[in-house]
Design an enzyme around this catalytic site. Sequence first.
Site, mmCIF file in Angstrom:
data_model
loop_
_atom_site.group_PDB
_atom_site.id
_atom_site.type_symbol
_atom_site.label_atom_id
_atom_site.label_comp_id
_atom_site.label_asym_id
_atom_site.label_seq_id
_atom_site.Cartn_x
_atom_site.Cartn_y
_atom_site.Cartn_z
ATOM 1 N N SER A 1 -7.351 -4.650 -4.628
ATOM 2 C CA SER A 1 -6.388 -4.616 -6.252
ATOM 3 C C SER A 1 -7.634 -4.627 -7.229
ATOM 4 O O SER A 1 -8.594 -5.537 -6.985
ATOM 5 C CB SER A 1 -5.427 -5.657 -6.324
ATOM 6 O OG SER A 1 -5.011 -5.695 -7.664
ATOM 7 N N TYR B 1 -2.097 -14.341 -5.790
ATOM 8 C CA TYR B 1 -2.140 -12.860 -5.472
ATOM 9 C C TYR B 1 -3.887 -12.392 -5.508
ATOM 10 O O TYR B 1 -4.269 -11.770 -4.607
ATOM 11 C CB TYR B 1 -1.385 -11.856 -6.254
ATOM 12 C CG TYR B 1 -1.399 -10.423 -6.019
ATOM 13 C CD1 TYR B 1 -0.781 -9.585 -5.222
ATOM 14 C CD2 TYR B 1 -2.451 -9.701 -6.875
ATOM 15 C CE1 TYR B 1 -0.748 -8.282 -4.829
ATOM 16 C CE2 TYR B 1 -2.527 -8.251 -6.689
ATOM 17 C CZ TYR B 1 -1.638 -7.523 -5.849
ATOM 18 O OH TYR B 1 -1.862 -6.327 -5.660
HETATM 19 P P1 NAD Z 1 5.431 -1.001 -2.357
HETATM 20 O O1 NAD Z 1 6.238 -2.168 -2.457
HETATM 21 O O2 NAD Z 1 5.670 0.471 -2.474
HETATM 22 O O3 NAD Z 1 4.466 -1.152 -1.112
HETATM 23 C C1 NAD Z 1 4.330 -2.642 -0.336
HETATM 24 C C2 NAD Z 1 4.992 -2.384 0.885
HETATM 25 O O4 NAD Z 1 4.486 -3.519 1.676
HETATM 26 C C3 NAD Z 1 6.299 -2.397 0.683
HETATM 27 O O5 NAD Z 1 6.845 -1.320 1.138
HETATM 28 C C4 NAD Z 1 6.805 -3.506 2.114
HETATM 29 O O6 NAD Z 1 7.547 -2.643 3.207
HETATM 30 C C5 NAD Z 1 5.639 -3.955 2.730
HETATM 31 N N1 NAD Z 1 5.581 -5.240 2.859
HETATM 32 C C6 NAD Z 1 5.608 -6.286 1.823
HETATM 33 N N2 NAD Z 1 5.721 -7.582 2.399
HETATM 34 C C7 NAD Z 1 5.581 -7.261 3.932
HETATM 35 C C8 NAD Z 1 5.789 -8.161 4.893
HETATM 36 N N3 NAD Z 1 6.000 -9.433 5.114
HETATM 37 N N4 NAD Z 1 5.905 -7.569 6.226
HETATM 38 C C9 NAD Z 1 5.624 -6.048 6.258
HETATM 39 N N5 NAD Z 1 5.399 -5.234 5.407
HETATM 40 C C10 NAD Z 1 5.450 -6.072 4.297
HETATM 41 O O7 NAD Z 1 4.070 -1.192 -3.472
HETATM 42 P P2 NAD Z 1 2.684 -0.687 -3.539
HETATM 43 O O8 NAD Z 1 2.335 -0.952 -5.029
HETATM 44 O O9 NAD Z 1 2.346 0.801 -2.915
HETATM 45 O O10 NAD Z 1 1.949 -1.995 -2.799
HETATM 46 C C11 NAD Z 1 0.650 -1.276 -1.570
HETATM 47 C C12 NAD Z 1 -0.470 -2.114 -1.852
HETATM 48 O O11 NAD Z 1 -1.180 -1.537 -2.973
HETATM 49 C C13 NAD Z 1 -0.337 -3.614 -1.585
HETATM 50 O O12 NAD Z 1 -1.250 -4.298 -1.194
HETATM 51 C C14 NAD Z 1 -0.618 -3.908 -3.259
HETATM 52 O O13 NAD Z 1 -1.090 -5.191 -3.482
HETATM 53 C C15 NAD Z 1 -1.463 -2.751 -3.679
HETATM 54 N N6 NAD Z 1 -1.690 -2.678 -5.070
HETATM 55 C C16 NAD Z 1 -0.681 -2.176 -5.626
HETATM 56 C C17 NAD Z 1 -0.886 -1.767 -7.215
HETATM 57 C C18 NAD Z 1 0.145 -1.365 -8.034
HETATM 58 O O14 NAD Z 1 -0.255 -1.229 -9.127
HETATM 59 N N7 NAD Z 1 1.200 -0.779 -7.608
HETATM 60 C C19 NAD Z 1 -1.918 -2.369 -7.750
HETATM 61 C C20 NAD Z 1 -3.129 -2.947 -6.763
HETATM 62 C C21 NAD Z 1 -2.626 -2.872 -5.547
#
Ligand code: NAD
Length: 287
Positions: free
Chosen positions: A176, A189
Amino acid sequence: MISTLKIPAQSQTLPGSEATMDPPAEMIRDGYKGADKLDGKVALITGGDSGIGRSVAIHFAREGADVAIVYLSETEDATDAKRLVEAEGRRCHLIEGDLSDADFCRRCIEETVDKLGGLNVLVNNAGTQCVSENLTELPDEQWRRMFEVNMHSQFYLAKAALPHLSEGDSIINTASINAYVGPDFLVDYSATKGAIVSFTRSLSNQVVGRGIRVNAVAPGPVWTPLQPATLGAHNPQWLEGFGEDTPMGRAGQPSELGPVFVFLASQDASFISGQTIHPNGGTIVNG
Ligand code: NAD
Ligand code: MG
């Protein structure tokens, strides 16, 4: 050209739902043409039910890969993601469970190999976050759980996956921008995401000699269920204008992330390992 996203105040509860996003997110841009970049590969994508992971699953399928998707409990989102992968003419295997459990992580790898015939790309993308503005009030259990879900799962999955990977295969970890900018309300986080960057570097050095590349992606603000389910759950107003503080003045769409993972998984990135790529709307970060 992606137009500026106008995001209103809103909230969800974890783990969030793609189906109730306002506005709906874009998963793959119109006219994206596959070029068999991942032809015949098998990928395991954690958190592939929604958000960034769902976009990765659809792009990988369009590029010729079969995919296994791990999700926590969002069966409706996961079923939709499977339908979208299958619409690309590829196979999709869904696995539901909690990645903080090492045994479950091992089962994810075994099931993928059993059902899809092997493993070539591990995408460690599942993650969670939780707003906490004062370290002295951050519960120990939240700190531990953040590392279990975001970081330890990547270790368990990579450890179980490596015996199945060979030359030309790769691991891609989702970090991230927060690992680099350190927002004051996401200390736990951000610490997990910094650990993921270092894990990526060191693991790359360990396995790159076998022809296995390990890289990370450090997204900026992207329009996914994670944000209404965490920032929005803390304060729905925090979502209003989400991402407008980037140099591009907007949040990213998942459709702008999927191609980055395709690049890293494909032979196009054959000389790239141990690196972190920054699809973040133009914010300059070091590293
Ligand atoms: P999202 O909620 O669509 O995806 C995250 C997924 O992680 C969920 O769909 C869920 O099924 C899974 N998950 C969470 N806890 C879990 C657990 N204990 N066991 C199994 N699965 C689990 O959101 P996203 O933003 O697409 O997140 C994907 C990645 O991107 C994450 O690692 C997040 O930290 C990272 N990220 C997101 C952003 C943003 O702005 N959306 C920015 C930087 C990093
Ligand atoms: Mg989800």
